[in-house]
Design a protein around this motif. Sequence first.
Motif, mmCIF file in Angstrom:
data_model
loop_
_atom_site.group_PDB
_atom_site.id
_atom_site.type_symbol
_atom_site.label_atom_id
_atom_site.label_comp_id
_atom_site.label_asym_id
_atom_site.label_seq_id
_atom_site.Cartn_x
_atom_site.Cartn_y
_atom_site.Cartn_z
ATOM 1 N N PRO A 294 0.886 -1.134 -0.060
ATOM 2 C CA PRO A 294 -0.030 -0.229 0.073
ATOM 3 C C PRO A 294 0.787 1.145 0.087
ATOM 4 O O PRO A 294 2.020 1.482 0.575
ATOM 5 N N VAL A 295 0.361 2.176 -0.584
ATOM 6 C CA VAL A 295 1.362 3.430 -0.959
ATOM 7 C C VAL A 295 0.619 4.645 -0.379
ATOM 8 O O VAL A 295 -0.423 4.819 -0.420
ATOM 9 N N ILE A 296 1.610 5.342 0.500
ATOM 10 C CA ILE A 296 1.195 6.801 0.983
ATOM 11 C C ILE A 296 2.263 7.682 0.171
ATOM 12 O O ILE A 296 3.451 7.668 0.471
ATOM 13 N N ALA A 297 1.814 8.441 -0.698
ATOM 14 C CA ALA A 297 2.921 9.297 -1.429
ATOM 15 C C ALA A 297 2.611 10.705 -1.379
ATOM 16 O O ALA A 297 1.144 11.240 -1.131
ATOM 17 N N HIS A 298 3.619 11.400 -1.551
ATOM 18 C CA HIS A 298 3.442 12.882 -1.813
ATOM 19 C C HIS A 298 2.409 13.285 -2.719
ATOM 20 O O HIS A 298 2.383 12.682 -3.958
ATOM 21 N N ASP A 299 1.668 14.329 -2.838
ATOM 22 C CA ASP A 299 0.656 14.502 -3.401
ATOM 23 C C ASP A 299 1.012 15.435 -4.659
ATOM 24 O O ASP A 299 1.235 16.853 -4.414
ATOM 25 N N ASN A 300 1.367 15.054 -5.828
ATOM 26 C CA ASN A 300 1.648 15.780 -7.004
ATOM 27 C C ASN A 300 1.213 14.815 -8.187
ATOM 28 O O ASN A 300 1.030 13.442 -8.140
ATOM 29 N N PRO A 301 1.126 15.519 -9.388
ATOM 30 C CA PRO A 301 0.693 14.812 -10.565
ATOM 31 C C PRO A 301 1.328 13.765 -10.901
ATOM 32 O O PRO A 301 0.938 12.758 -11.724
ATOM 33 N N PHE A 302 3.009 13.561 -10.657
ATOM 34 C CA PHE A 302 3.623 12.348 -11.002
ATOM 35 C C PHE A 302 3.506 11.014 -10.216
ATOM 36 O O PHE A 302 3.017 10.105 -10.745
ATOM 37 N N ASN A 303 2.959 11.290 -8.933
ATOM 38 C CA ASN A 303 2.715 9.942 -8.241
ATOM 39 C C ASN A 303 1.526 9.826 -8.263
ATOM 40 O O ASN A 303 1.024 8.612 -8.141
#
Length: 384
Positions: A294-303
């Motif tokens: 499960p992924v918790i990622a920085h919020d940007n269009p790439f991720n």
Amino acid sequence: MKTLRILGTRGVPAAHGGFETFAEHLALYLVAHGWRVVVYCQEDGPGPVFEDTWQGIERVHIPVAQTGPKGTVVFDWKATAHAAQFGDLCLTLGYNTAAFCALLRMKGVPNLINMDGIEWSRAKWGPVAKTWFWLNDWAGCWLGNHLVADHPKIKEHLRSRWLREDKITMIPYGADAVTDAHAEKVIVLGLEPKRYLTVIARAEPENSLLEIVKGFSKKPRGYQLAVLGNYDPEKNAYHRAVMDAAGAEVLFLGAIYDKAVVRALRFHSVAYIHGHQVGGTNPSLIEAMGAGNPVIAHDNPFNRWVAGESARYFSDADACSDRLDEVLQSPSVLDEMKQGILQRHQDEFTWEKVLVEYEALLVKWLPDLSKRKMKSARLGLIER
């Protein structure tokens, strides 16, 4: 015989990063499908150029006496000059020395460039390095016969360089599915399987390490955070700030290059935290997805494009802490995220899918099939 020369990496087998891993996978795949593949390999120290073969891949080893970025520039020039002697199709990975591709263009050698991320926008570079990367970004766009973008947003960026859309093909990176790994490899590191989260990134501000460590350390969680990467708090203020922000449940493991250990760390992790703020399809992220994290990622269009709707996103330390609360307190949420992440990996990021797409593109640019394009493009750069 279909022939490809791969430039822009330190060589194979992979030992340094995402591009080398991709080059290894692509080269082995093409050799298995009847291609002749030549990979240029950087060697440290002085000496003559020499050649050998590794698992069917021809390797041209080019020693360079210079170290660091200067050594990379010298190696790239020597590799390009060597490749320019032949009429073989070339694939250049990265644009950091794309100005050298002018030699291939003048020689009529077809050259495809994987333009990687928007390197000049990274916060870690000073004005001189940013200018160098910015100029080579433009050079790659104009000197490459065709471009590969690893992410839709990278393709949008390349289109802003006044390029025709049909000069750019979007193909992301791939990652293996991880279905098993020995638990002992994480236990010896002081970790309990499924009771820790991982973050794998260079310790730089643009990778949100400080926000991740602060957010995780806001409260006891009953889980550990395994942080991979080199940290030197005595010499680097940012490294010191990250380590000072760490609570008792944060474990700094240093840089780990053993693939089996990293594979086990991913497989037995309860979740993966990805803080990269810039770039295209990040290899570490899709490798975690291939392991079902499960992924918790920085919020940007790439991720958001890579991890999709099954991931959770944060913008700062407080939001990171909130996302951790949401997922760690609910096994059903974690399971739902895992299933979505695995499906996203299967749909877009398997090596089989990626390499088939690369071969289809490369075939179109083999010299005997692209002669007409090369003749018209050599002087006029008509595929802008």
